[in-house]
Design an enzyme around this catalytic site. Structure first.
Site, short mmCIF file in Angstrom:
data_model
loop_
_atom_site.label_atom_id
_atom_site.label_comp_id
_atom_site.label_asym_id
_atom_site.label_seq_id
_atom_site.Cartn_x
_atom_site.Cartn_y
_atom_site.Cartn_z
N SER A 33 -36.67 47.74 13.40
CA SER A 33 -36.51 47.43 14.83
C SER A 33 -36.95 46.00 15.13
O SER A 33 -36.89 45.57 16.28
CB SER A 33 -37.31 48.42 15.68
OG SER A 33 -38.66 48.46 15.26
N ASN A 120 -47.61 55.01 16.91
CA ASN A 120 -47.05 55.78 18.02
C ASN A 120 -47.70 55.43 19.36
O ASN A 120 -47.00 55.26 20.36
CB ASN A 120 -47.20 57.28 17.75
CG ASN A 120 -46.40 57.72 16.55
OD1 ASN A 120 -45.60 56.94 16.01
ND2 ASN A 120 -46.61 58.95 16.09
N THR A 165 -15.63 50.94 58.97
CA THR A 165 -15.80 52.20 58.27
C THR A 165 -14.45 52.43 57.60
O THR A 165 -13.42 52.04 58.16
CB THR A 165 -16.13 53.38 59.21
OG1 THR A 165 -15.07 53.50 60.17
CG2 THR A 165 -17.44 53.15 59.98
N HIS A 166 -14.45 53.00 56.43
CA HIS A 166 -13.22 53.13 55.63
C HIS A 166 -12.57 51.76 55.38
O HIS A 166 -11.36 51.69 55.17
CB HIS A 166 -12.19 54.06 56.29
CG HIS A 166 -12.77 55.34 56.82
ND1 HIS A 166 -12.77 56.51 56.08
CD2 HIS A 166 -13.40 55.62 57.99
CE1 HIS A 166 -13.36 57.46 56.80
NE2 HIS A 166 -13.76 56.95 57.95
N SER A 287 -9.39 27.92 38.83
CA SER A 287 -8.46 28.52 37.88
C SER A 287 -7.88 27.40 37.03
O SER A 287 -7.60 26.32 37.53
CB SER A 287 -7.36 29.25 38.64
OG SER A 287 -6.22 29.38 37.81
N LYS A 293 -7.04 27.83 43.65
CA LYS A 293 -7.96 28.97 43.63
C LYS A 293 -9.43 28.60 43.51
O LYS A 293 -9.81 27.63 42.89
CB LYS A 293 -7.59 29.90 42.47
CG LYS A 293 -6.26 30.59 42.71
CD LYS A 293 -6.08 31.76 41.81
CE LYS A 293 -6.97 32.91 42.25
NZ LYS A 293 -6.85 34.03 41.32
N ASN A 295 -12.54 31.06 42.56
CA ASN A 295 -12.80 32.45 42.21
C ASN A 295 -14.28 32.82 42.33
O ASN A 295 -15.14 32.05 41.93
CB ASN A 295 -12.32 32.73 40.78
CG ASN A 295 -10.82 32.59 40.65
OD1 ASN A 295 -10.09 32.87 41.59
ND2 ASN A 295 -10.37 32.13 39.49
N GLU A 300 -18.22 38.79 40.87
CA GLU A 300 -17.53 39.77 40.02
C GLU A 300 -18.41 40.19 38.84
O GLU A 300 -18.45 41.36 38.45
CB GLU A 300 -16.21 39.18 39.50
CG GLU A 300 -15.19 38.95 40.61
CD GLU A 300 -14.04 38.09 40.11
OE1 GLU A 300 -13.04 38.65 39.69
OE2 GLU A 300 -14.16 36.85 40.13
N TYR A 327 -43.82 62.34 19.08
CA TYR A 327 -42.98 61.18 18.78
C TYR A 327 -41.86 61.54 17.80
O TYR A 327 -42.08 62.28 16.83
CB TYR A 327 -43.84 60.05 18.18
CG TYR A 327 -43.01 58.82 17.78
CD1 TYR A 327 -42.71 57.83 18.71
CD2 TYR A 327 -42.52 58.68 16.48
CE1 TYR A 327 -41.95 56.72 18.36
CE2 TYR A 327 -41.76 57.57 16.12
CZ TYR A 327 -41.47 56.60 17.05
OH TYR A 327 -40.72 55.51 16.71
N GLN A 332 -37.29 54.92 19.12
CA GLN A 332 -37.19 53.49 18.83
C GLN A 332 -35.97 52.87 19.51
O GLN A 332 -35.92 51.67 19.74
CB GLN A 332 -37.11 53.30 17.32
CG GLN A 332 -36.94 51.88 16.86
CD GLN A 332 -37.22 51.74 15.37
OE1 GLN A 332 -38.36 51.82 14.94
NE2 GLN A 332 -36.18 51.55 14.58
N LYS A 335 -35.79 50.56 23.37
CA LYS A 335 -36.08 49.18 23.81
C LYS A 335 -34.84 48.37 24.14
O LYS A 335 -34.80 47.68 25.16
CB LYS A 335 -36.91 48.48 22.73
CG LYS A 335 -38.31 49.03 22.66
CD LYS A 335 -39.01 48.62 21.39
CE LYS A 335 -39.93 49.69 20.90
NZ LYS A 335 -39.25 50.95 20.45
N1 ARG Z 1 -40.87 50.86 15.58
C1 ARG Z 1 -41.31 52.10 16.08
C2 ARG Z 1 -40.71 52.37 17.47
O1 ARG Z 1 -40.19 51.48 18.04
C3 ARG Z 1 -42.77 52.13 16.16
C4 ARG Z 1 -43.38 53.50 16.07
C5 ARG Z 1 -43.15 54.02 14.69
N2 ARG Z 1 -43.89 55.20 14.47
C6 ARG Z 1 -43.65 55.97 13.42
N3 ARG Z 1 -44.37 57.02 13.30
N4 ARG Z 1 -42.71 55.70 12.56
O2 ARG Z 1 -40.75 53.45 18.00
#
Ligand code: ARG
Length: 467
Positions: A33, A120, A165-166, A287, A293, A295, A300, A327, A332, A335
Site C-alpha cells: 500500500s 492495526n 419550480t420544474h 472552443s 463560445k 464554455n 461542468e 481487522y 487497506q 485510503k
Molecule cells: N497497510 C495496512 C493497511 O493499510 C496496515 C495494517 C496492516 N495490518 C496487518 N495486520 N496486516 O491497512
C-alpha cells in the site's frame, strides 16, 4: 538519503520469522500500500513519537532508547519532506518503511518502538489523524464558499430574478435570496463536518492488534498528546472501525451533490439563452473550433467530480460490508477512496468559490426574465383575496382567466387594460397594478425566510454572525 538497506530488506524481515521465503512478486504487488499510504507519513511519525514518549514515561522502554527513537523519527520526517527518502514496495506500507529506516538510522533501539502496538491500531491512528485534518480543511473551505455567497447576496439583495419550480418560471425572487439558499446548504454541510470531527475525536492507539495489551500503557496520555479528546473504548471496534472514513465520504457526497446543483445552475445561467451570469475568463475556456463560445468547463467538472465522490462512498461501504471483526486486509482499500474524494471535494469547493466571486451578474437580463412567464399571477390572486375578499380558489380561477387573456393578446399581466381585468372580475381596481410588478411582488413576500429584500438582509445578518 538513501544508503540503504531499506531497499533490500523485505517486509518479510519485519514479520517473517516463521516464513521461509520472500513474497511472490504478485503477492508483493497486491499486498503493498506504500504507493498511496505514503501520504500518511507525517501522521505515522507523529503517532510513533507520541507512542514512544508514552512507553518511556511508563517505564516500558528506557529514556535513552526513546530519545534515539524520537531523534531518528524526526530525521526521517525531514528526509521525507525534502524528498530524500526512498520508499520501498517490498516494505509494504508507510509503517514498515519508516520503521525499517529507523533501524538503519539508530540500530536496535528501533525495534522497541513497536512494543505494545500493532499496525492495526497504527493505521487506524494515522488514517484518523489524516481524515481529521482533512475535515478541518473542508470546514475552512466551506466557510470561504459561504463568505463568497454572503457577499454576492448582500450585493444583490434587491436584484430580481425568476424563481423556478420544474425549471419553469414560478414567482419572482431576488438573486440574493437564491444565493442564501446555497448558504443554507453549505452551512448544513459545514455542521455535518463539525459533527464528524467530534465523532472521530478518539484515539485508537493502544488497541494493539485487537485485544489491547498487557504492557502498562497510558492511552489517555497518547490521546492527549495527539490532540484527541479521549481514547476509544473498545479495542476490537477500534481496529475494525472505518466509520470516520465513511462519514467523511458521505459528507463529501452530500456537499458534492450541492455543488453539482450549483454547477448545473451556472451552466444554465451562462448560456446565451439565459444570459443571467457571465463567467470570468479565469473559470471558462474557449472552443478550438467555434470562436464565439465561452464554455463553463470548471462548472461542468465540478458537476462531474460529484460522480467520482459518490463512487468512492459506495466503494468503501461495499468494502466494509460483511467484514467480520476485527481487522481484515480488505480495509487497506479504504485510503485511496478517501484520498481521491478529498482531492475532488477540495478542488470543487475551490473552483466554485472562485466562480461565485468572479462571475458577472446580469441584473437586467434577470429582471426581464423575472417579469416574463406571468410570474406575478400569484400576486394577482393574492390581491383578489386581500382586496376583494375572494376565497383563494376562486381568486386562482379568476387569475387563470386573466393569464389566458394576456397569453392570447401576447402581453404581460401588467399590460392588460383595466377594462379587460374588470370584465373578468368587476371588483378589480387600478390599485392591482401595484402588485403586478416584479419588485412589488418580491417586496411583499416578507414572511420569515421569504424573498423580500428586508428578509434576505435578515438572513445575511444571521449568517454573518455565524461565519
Ligand atoms: N497497510 C495496512 C493497511 O493499510 C496496515 C495494517 C496492516 N495490518 C496487518 N495486520 N496486516 O491497512
Amino acid at each position: 538519503m538513501a544508503d540503504d538497506t531499506t531497499d533490500t530488506k523485505s517486509s518479510n524481515q519485519m514479520w517473517g520469522g516463521r516464513f521461509a521465503s520472500g513474497p511472490d512478486a504478485i503477492m508483493e504487488e497486491i499486498n503493498a500500500s506504500i504507493g498511496f499510504d505514503k501520504k500518511l507519513f507525517a501522521q505515522d511519525i507523529r503517532g510513533s513519537i507520541a507512542h514512544a514518549t508514552m512507553l518511556a514515561h511508563q517505564g516500558i522502554i528506557s529514556a535513552e532508547d526513546k530519545d534515539k527513537i524520537v531523534h531518528g523519527l524526526n530525521t526521517i520526517l525531514s528526509e521525507i519532506e525534502s524528498g530524500n527518502f526512498e520508499f520501498s514496495r517490498q516494505l509494504e506500507d508507510i509503517h514498515m518503511n519508516v520503521e525499517a529506516r529507523l533501524a538503519t538510522l539508530i540500530g536496535p533501539a528501533a525495534g522497541r518502538l513497536h512494543t505494545a502496538r500493532s499496525r492495526n491500531d497504527q493505521v487506524a491512528l494515522d488514517f484518523r489523524l489524516w481524515v481529521k485534518e482533512e475535515l478541518q480543511k473542508t470546514e475552512q473551505m466551506l466557510t470561504g464558499l459561504i463568505a463568497a455567497f454572503l457577499d454576492r447576496a448582500e450585493e444583490h439583495a434587491e436584484s430580481v430574478m425568476p424563481g423556478f419550480t420544474h425549471l419553469q418560471t414560478a414567482q419572482p425572487v431576488t438573486f440574493g435570496h437564491h444565493c442564501m439558499a446555497y448558504v443554507e446548504m453549505f452551512g448544513r454541510d459545514r455542521s455535518r463536518v463539525r459533527h464528524a470531527i467530534e465523532h472521530l475525536d478518539e484515539s485508537p492507539i493502544g488497541a494493539a492488534a485487537l485485544a489491547g495489551t498487557g504492557y502498562p500503557i497510558d492511552r489517555h496520555m497518547t490521546a492527549k498528546a495527539l490532540g484527541f479528546r479521549e481514547p476509544t473504548r473498545n479495542s476490537i471496534d477500534t481496529v475494525s472501525d472505518r466509520d470516520f472514513a465513511i462519514e467523511f465520504l458521505s459528507i463529501a457526497a452530500i456537499a458534492g451533490m450541492h455543488l453539482s446543483r450549483l454547477a448545473e445552475e451556472i451552466v444554465i445561467w451562462s448560456t446565451p439563452q439565459f444570459g443571467f451570469v457571465r463567467l470570468s475568463d479565469a473559470f471558462s475556456t474557449g472552443s478550438s473550433i467555434m470562436p464565439q463560445k465561452k464554455n463553463p468547463d470548471a462548472a461542468e467538472l465540478v458537476r462531474a467530480k460529484t460522480g467520482r465522490i459518490n463512487g468512492s462512498l459506495v466503494a468503501l461501504l461495499t468494502i466494509m460490508k460483511g467484514l467480520p471483526l476485527a481487522y481484515s486486509k480488505d480495509m487497506q482499500e479504504d485510503k485511496e477512496q478517501v484520498f481521491d474524494a478529498a482531492e475532488s471535494l477540495e478542488l470543487a469547493i475551490a473552483a466554485m468559490t472562485g466562480m461565485v466571486r468572479d462571475m458577472t451578474v446580469n441584473t437586467a437580463r434577470m429582471k426581464a426574465a423575472a417579469g416574463s412567464g406571468y410570474s406575478t399571477a400569484t400576486d394577482l390572486a393574492d390581491w383578489l383575496v386581500r382586496e376583494a375578499g375572494l376565497p383563494f380558489r376562486d381568486a386562482h380561477h379568476v387569475t387563470g382567466r386573466a393569464v389566458a387573456l394576456a397569453e392570447s393578446k401576447g402581453c404581460d399581466l401588467a399590460e392588460l387594460p383595466l377594462s379587460d381585468l374588470q370584465a373578468i372580475h368587476p371588483d378589480i381596481t387600478d390599485k392591482v397594478y401595484d402588485v403586478l410588478t416584479v419588485e412589488a411582488s418580491v417586496a411583499s413576500r416578507k414572511s420569515f425566510g421569504g424573498t423580500a429584500p428586508s428578509e434576505v438582509r435578515r438572513q445575511i445578518a444571521f449568517w454573518r454572525a455565524r461565519n
